[in-house]
Design an enzyme around this catalytic site. Structure first.
Site, mmCIF file in Angstrom:
data_model
loop_
_atom_site.group_PDB
_atom_site.id
_atom_site.type_symbol
_atom_site.label_atom_id
_atom_site.label_comp_id
_atom_site.label_asym_id
_atom_site.label_seq_id
_atom_site.Cartn_x
_atom_site.Cartn_y
_atom_site.Cartn_z
ATOM 1 N N GLY A 284 0.857 -1.333 0.135
ATOM 2 C CA GLY A 284 -0.110 0.070 -0.078
ATOM 3 C C GLY A 284 0.900 1.035 -0.010
ATOM 4 O O GLY A 284 2.099 1.112 -0.539
ATOM 5 N N ILE B 102 2.565 2.693 2.395
ATOM 6 C CA ILE B 102 3.906 2.666 3.349
ATOM 7 C C ILE B 102 4.443 1.304 2.495
ATOM 8 O O ILE B 102 6.034 1.622 2.346
ATOM 9 C CB ILE B 102 3.689 2.067 4.633
ATOM 10 C CG1 ILE B 102 2.862 3.487 5.427
ATOM 11 C CG2 ILE B 102 4.881 1.777 5.609
ATOM 12 C CD1 ILE B 102 2.112 2.965 6.892
ATOM 13 N N ILE C 185 6.069 -3.724 11.079
ATOM 14 C CA ILE C 185 5.771 -2.106 11.289
ATOM 15 C C ILE C 185 4.178 -2.010 11.129
ATOM 16 O O ILE C 185 3.744 -0.668 10.966
ATOM 17 C CB ILE C 185 6.640 -1.288 10.408
ATOM 18 C CG1 ILE C 185 6.457 -1.644 8.711
ATOM 19 C CG2 ILE C 185 7.993 -0.952 10.917
ATOM 20 C CD1 ILE C 185 6.932 -0.505 7.724
ATOM 21 N N ARG D 113 0.908 -3.964 12.698
ATOM 22 C CA ARG D 113 0.413 -4.147 14.209
ATOM 23 C C ARG D 113 0.820 -5.191 14.758
ATOM 24 O O ARG D 113 0.781 -6.228 14.007
ATOM 25 C CB ARG D 113 -1.329 -3.725 13.956
ATOM 26 C CG ARG D 113 -1.818 -2.418 13.677
ATOM 27 C CD ARG D 113 -1.783 -1.635 14.604
ATOM 28 N NE ARG D 113 -2.302 -0.015 14.650
ATOM 29 C CZ ARG D 113 -1.438 1.042 13.976
ATOM 30 N NH1 ARG D 113 -0.242 0.836 13.901
ATOM 31 N NH2 ARG D 113 -2.175 1.922 14.040
ATOM 32 N N GLU E 13 0.930 -4.848 23.414
ATOM 33 C CA GLU E 13 1.839 -3.691 23.539
ATOM 34 C C GLU E 13 1.588 -2.615 24.441
ATOM 35 O O GLU E 13 0.344 -2.158 24.874
ATOM 36 C CB GLU E 13 1.368 -2.824 22.073
ATOM 37 C CG GLU E 13 2.704 -1.923 21.795
ATOM 38 C CD GLU E 13 2.604 -1.411 20.299
ATOM 39 O OE1 GLU E 13 2.629 -2.201 19.381
ATOM 40 O OE2 GLU E 13 1.950 -0.139 20.169
ATOM 41 N N HIS F 265 6.770 1.443 19.069
ATOM 42 C CA HIS F 265 6.163 2.079 18.192
ATOM 43 C C HIS F 265 6.239 3.341 17.529
ATOM 44 O O HIS F 265 5.552 4.474 18.062
ATOM 45 C CB HIS F 265 4.507 1.928 18.744
ATOM 46 C CG HIS F 265 3.420 2.058 17.921
ATOM 47 N ND1 HIS F 265 2.358 1.268 18.150
ATOM 48 C CD2 HIS F 265 3.509 2.652 16.715
ATOM 49 C CE1 HIS F 265 1.555 1.434 16.892
ATOM 50 N NE2 HIS F 265 2.129 2.287 16.112
HETATM 51 P P1 NAP Z 1 -2.729 1.044 2.910
HETATM 52 O O1 NAP Z 1 -2.198 2.073 2.015
HETATM 53 O O2 NAP Z 1 -4.252 0.768 3.093
HETATM 54 O O3 NAP Z 1 -2.109 -0.384 2.462
HETATM 55 C C1 NAP Z 1 -2.355 -1.483 2.764
HETATM 56 C C2 NAP Z 1 -2.031 -2.581 1.861
HETATM 57 O O4 NAP Z 1 -2.250 -3.840 2.662
HETATM 58 C C3 NAP Z 1 -2.886 -2.713 0.634
HETATM 59 O O5 NAP Z 1 -2.036 -2.641 -0.365
HETATM 60 C C4 NAP Z 1 -3.713 -3.706 0.914
HETATM 61 O O6 NAP Z 1 -4.022 -4.373 -0.706
HETATM 62 C C5 NAP Z 1 -3.006 -4.853 1.601
HETATM 63 N N1 NAP Z 1 -3.899 -5.655 2.272
HETATM 64 C C6 NAP Z 1 -4.855 -5.320 3.020
HETATM 65 N N2 NAP Z 1 -5.373 -6.660 3.495
HETATM 66 C C7 NAP Z 1 -4.567 -7.690 3.278
HETATM 67 C C8 NAP Z 1 -4.663 -9.132 3.286
HETATM 68 N N3 NAP Z 1 -5.549 -9.707 3.892
HETATM 69 N N4 NAP Z 1 -3.746 -9.533 2.683
HETATM 70 C C9 NAP Z 1 -2.701 -9.261 2.207
HETATM 71 N N5 NAP Z 1 -2.766 -7.944 1.779
HETATM 72 C C10 NAP Z 1 -3.494 -6.911 2.308
HETATM 73 O O7 NAP Z 1 -2.222 1.371 4.303
HETATM 74 P P2 NAP Z 1 -0.915 2.023 4.639
HETATM 75 O O8 NAP Z 1 -1.332 3.563 4.946
HETATM 76 O O9 NAP Z 1 0.220 1.582 3.990
HETATM 77 O O10 NAP Z 1 -0.856 1.559 6.229
HETATM 78 C C11 NAP Z 1 -0.720 0.296 6.675
HETATM 79 C C12 NAP Z 1 -0.816 0.003 8.068
HETATM 80 O O11 NAP Z 1 0.377 0.464 8.668
HETATM 81 C C13 NAP Z 1 -1.915 0.956 8.849
HETATM 82 O O12 NAP Z 1 -3.016 0.280 8.609
HETATM 83 C C14 NAP Z 1 -1.249 0.639 10.218
HETATM 84 O O13 NAP Z 1 -1.801 -0.212 11.128
HETATM 85 C C15 NAP Z 1 0.298 0.576 9.928
HETATM 86 N N6 NAP Z 1 1.007 1.599 10.375
HETATM 87 C C16 NAP Z 1 1.837 1.354 11.537
HETATM 88 C C17 NAP Z 1 2.778 2.613 11.851
HETATM 89 C C18 NAP Z 1 3.698 2.530 13.008
HETATM 90 O O14 NAP Z 1 3.923 3.526 13.629
HETATM 91 N N7 NAP Z 1 4.364 1.206 13.269
HETATM 92 C C19 NAP Z 1 2.490 3.820 10.940
HETATM 93 C C20 NAP Z 1 1.315 3.995 10.267
HETATM 94 C C21 NAP Z 1 1.034 2.938 9.805
HETATM 95 P P3 NAP Z 1 -5.198 -5.469 -0.913
HETATM 96 O O15 NAP Z 1 -6.448 -4.301 -0.505
HETATM 97 O O16 NAP Z 1 -5.031 -5.540 -2.434
HETATM 98 O O17 NAP Z 1 -5.090 -6.396 -0.119
#
Ligand code: NAP
Length: 314
Positions: free
Chosen positions: A149, A151, A229, A231, A260, A279
């Protein structure tokens, strides 16, 4: 005009309070848990407090829920939608910082930086030894991104700078990322088997909870490194502990854990082949400032009944 009454999980950061600019009366989270006789206009989530429909029913005046951050797994978005309450978040502006953190963990884990740091400061370090603390090569290796996605794409960009072969898995192929980043779409199984680095950047959902467990560790190479990175609950903590104890995989780098924080006596915290951060994905001054600005703007837009800058879709 009277101040909006907003329930928030505190303590809130000073940047957020400054942006509220005295336009908000902040009510404690206990109001969300116990309800209130007075009208509550909005909810602002700063940490990751659990928020569901039952709580919303206790606060019938709520017009908006605004989350400081992109991940909204702690908010029951369907319950909010069923009550006509938009949920705002802060996507897009934290991708770079979070991917930087993912790569920091990847490099530190592969090159055993934390072990090296402790050793370099200790009395034991008296002579250089070409045989100690050998790590794993990063450049030229294969990275598997689970969740290409916003990130995930930033991870892929950094990986190509290290001449890595980039594999990815999503539920849907992403031809744009394949073209612009040279990433190759593979099945989840193939990604686990082929990757030197498995990097998790999926949201936490019913489908991704426990995505990496004992079966998945069994498919990964004994030299591979897991980076989370996303959840904490995307990885089964018991299976991870065993995989690291038995060296079924080489090492792991975690920005997030389940639970966590981990209990202070958790065996993971004693393992040298684990690099862990509390985190810190988006934790830079610049990115956290933007997150505050967008989440506060979402809050005020929602309170006025306007479209949010970013509304979470179900
Ligand atoms: P995003 O743009 O929505 O990307 C998520 C990706 O995951 C999409 O490409 C989606 O593609 C894929 N996905 C969803 N469900 C899936 C599954 N069951 N199997 C395989 N792939 C799957 O989200 P983002 O903005 O990159 O953020 C992602 C996550 O990172 C957030 O939801 C958050 O929990 C986490 N995060 C963590 C931190 C931290 O501090 N560590 C900071 C920011 C975000 P498809 O729909 O094609 O499956």
């Amino acid at each position: 005009m009277s101040k909006a009454r907003v329930v928030a999980d505190g303590p809130l950061g000073q940047t957020v309070l400054d942006l509220f600019d005295d336009r908000v009366k902040v009510l404690p989270w206990s109001v969300a848990i116990n309800g209130s006789n007075e009208t509550v206009d909005g909810i602002y989530t700063y940490g990751h407090p659990h928020l569901n429909g039952e709580m919303l029913d206790r606060l019938p005046g709520v017009k908006v829920i605004s989350n400081y951050g992109v991940g909204v797994d702690h908010i029951h978005v369907r319950d909010a939608a069923a009550r006509g309450i938009p949920v705002g978040n802060t996507p897009g502006i934290l991708d770079g910082a979070t991917a930087d953190m993912g790569f920091t963990l990847l490099l530190a884990t592969a090159r055993r930086l934390i072990e090296g740091d402790h050793y370099a400061r200790s009395d034991e370090f008296t002579t250089y030894d070409p045989g100690y603390m050998l790590g794993r090569e990063v450049h030229g290796s294969t990275i598997g991104i689970v969740g290409m996605g916003r990130i995930g794409e930033q991870i892929a960009k950094r990986a190509s700078g290290f001449d890595m072969q980039v594999l990815y898995h999503n539920r849907h192929r992403k031809p744009t990322a394949e073209k612009s980043l040279g990433a190759r779409y593979v099945s989840f199984d193939a990604l686990l088997r082929a990757s030197d680095y498995v990097v998790l950047t999926v949201p936490l959902t019913d489908e991704t909870r426990g995505l990496i467990g004992a079966n998945e560790f069994a498919k990964m190479k004994p030299t591979s490194i897991l980076i989370n990175i996303a959840r904490g609950p995307v990885v089964d903590t018991v299976a991870l502990t065993e995989a690291l104890q038995t060296r079924q995989i080489y090492a792991a780098g975690l920005d997030v854990t389940d639970p966590e924080p981990l209990p202070r006596n958790h065996p993971l915290l004693t393992m040298p082949n684990l690099t862990i951060a509390p985190h810190l994905g988006s934790a830079t001054e610049q990115t956290r400032r933007k997150m505050a600005e967008i989440s506060v703007e979402n809050l005020f837009r929602g309170l006025r009944g306007e479209a949010l800058l970013h509304q979470v879709n179900i």
